[in-house]
Design an enzyme around this catalytic site. Sequence first.
Site, PDB file in Angstrom:
ATOM      1  N   GLN A  59      23.394  24.720  27.315  1.00 48.49           N
ATOM      2  CA  GLN A  59      24.436  25.113  26.358  1.00 48.49           C
ATOM      3  C   GLN A  59      25.376  26.134  27.007  1.00 48.49           C
ATOM      4  O   GLN A  59      24.935  27.104  27.630  1.00 48.49           O
ATOM      5  CB  GLN A  59      23.792  25.703  25.083  1.00 48.49           C
ATOM      6  CG  GLN A  59      24.779  25.993  23.958  1.00 48.49           C
ATOM      7  CD  GLN A  59      25.452  24.750  23.377  1.00 48.49           C
ATOM      8  OE1 GLN A  59      24.923  23.647  23.439  1.00 48.49           O
ATOM      9  NE2 GLN A  59      26.636  24.928  22.804  1.00 48.49           N
ATOM     10  N   LYS A 119      21.378  20.428  17.402  1.00 48.68           N
ATOM     11  CA  LYS A 119      21.104  19.321  18.331  1.00 48.68           C
ATOM     12  C   LYS A 119      19.615  18.942  18.274  1.00 48.68           C
ATOM     13  O   LYS A 119      19.270  17.756  18.243  1.00 48.68           O
ATOM     14  CB  LYS A 119      21.512  19.712  19.759  1.00 48.68           C
ATOM     15  CG  LYS A 119      23.036  19.826  19.909  1.00 48.68           C
ATOM     16  CD  LYS A 119      23.491  20.401  21.249  1.00 48.68           C
ATOM     17  CE  LYS A 119      25.019  20.562  21.271  1.00 48.68           C
ATOM     18  NZ  LYS A 119      25.554  21.145  22.518  1.00 48.68           N
ATOM     19  N   ASP A 132      25.415  15.601  28.939  1.00 52.15           N
ATOM     20  CA  ASP A 132      26.656  16.285  28.552  1.00 52.15           C
ATOM     21  C   ASP A 132      27.847  15.767  29.356  1.00 52.15           C
ATOM     22  O   ASP A 132      28.998  16.070  29.040  1.00 52.15           O
ATOM     23  CB  ASP A 132      26.523  17.799  28.805  1.00 52.15           C
ATOM     24  CG  ASP A 132      26.422  18.597  27.524  1.00 52.15           C
ATOM     25  OD1 ASP A 132      26.892  18.100  26.479  1.00 52.15           O
ATOM     26  OD2 ASP A 132      25.877  19.711  27.568  1.00 52.15           O
TER      27      ASP A 132
HETATM   28  N1  GUN Z   1      29.521  24.538  24.435  1.00 49.63           N
HETATM   29  C1  GUN Z   1      30.517  24.068  23.651  1.00 49.63           C
HETATM   30  N2  GUN Z   1      30.488  22.711  23.604  1.00 49.63           N
HETATM   31  C2  GUN Z   1      29.447  22.322  24.363  1.00 49.63           C
HETATM   32  C3  GUN Z   1      28.897  21.040  24.697  1.00 49.63           C
HETATM   33  O1  GUN Z   1      29.381  19.980  24.297  1.00 49.63           O
HETATM   34  N3  GUN Z   1      27.809  21.079  25.503  1.00 49.63           N
HETATM   35  C4  GUN Z   1      27.274  22.229  25.986  1.00 49.63           C
HETATM   36  N4  GUN Z   1      26.229  22.147  26.789  1.00 49.63           N
HETATM   37  N5  GUN Z   1      27.763  23.412  25.705  1.00 49.63           N
HETATM   38  C5  GUN Z   1      28.840  23.460  24.890  1.00 49.63           C
END
Ligand code: GUN
Length: 290
Positions: A96, A52, A119
């Site tokens: 995350q 990311k 998110d």
């Molecule tokens: N863990 C698995 N997928 C995601 C996501 O799209 N965002 C976040 N913050 N954590 C995740």
Amino acid sequence: MVLLDGKKTANDIKDEITLEVASIRKNGGKIPHLAAIIVGSDGASQTYVASKVKACERVGFNSTLIDLPEDITEEQLLHEIEILNNDTDIDGFIVQLPLPKHIDEQKVLMLVNPNKDVDGFHPTNVGRMTLDLPCYLPATPYGIMELLERYKIETSGKNVVVLGRSHIVGRPISILMSQKRKAGNATVTLAHSRTQNLAEVTKNADIIIAAIGIPDFLKANMVKKGVTIIDVGITRVKDASKKRGYRLAGDVDFEQVHKKAAFITPVPGGVGPMTIAMLLKNTLLASKHN
Ligand code: GUN
């Protein structure tokens, strides 16, 4: 069979965002800034967050990575979130998931300012999504919708079966695809671990979204010919023949199922890159709003 190339589609989206950022820069506007909090050293989570951050560099965003130890207290983590909420240079941020067991995930997500919640996990954004109001869509479902749209896959009136009811993927994609919108208007069935006669349900599907995290779960005898398959699963499975000691496995037995599918996403290179591209899209949106 057509492979739904998430990597290429995500690169197209990143190119579009790069152009927008260049134009913002030229006009002296605010450069979008994404922050990511990661707690602990889980290998997969570390890899996702690194991707990311790298994607931010690729499109010309600013990024901040906040790497916190596994044993951080809930209070300390909540404090870090307050700091990001109050930092006017940060347009959006993510925490995350999953978080360590001693931390209450809901409490953490509730504290994120909904205007910076790129998110789309805050109840305000989930509620707004459900009511067809403008909001940040969760990146993985958003990426799936974008992939279906860019490949011009008809969803209106189709039978969609979603496997898995997680808050991050299954539940939101089931809502989105049932809505009156692009890549929507589908008749959606949300199947889960208590669903009976699952193969009968999946055999009736025109489109299957698999998001359960069980490697190679969906077999050829569970799908009809001409089905569209979106495989969200990405599990590390031990494999001594690989240099890194594991392979990445989707929820779909690709070798079997691709022979019956009209369209199918690969793992890796399908949904994963789309998730990152849509997170960037949400961050760009946030920087325009803030
Ligand atoms: N863990 C698995 N997928 C995601 C996501 O799209 N965002 C976040 N913050 N954590 C995740």
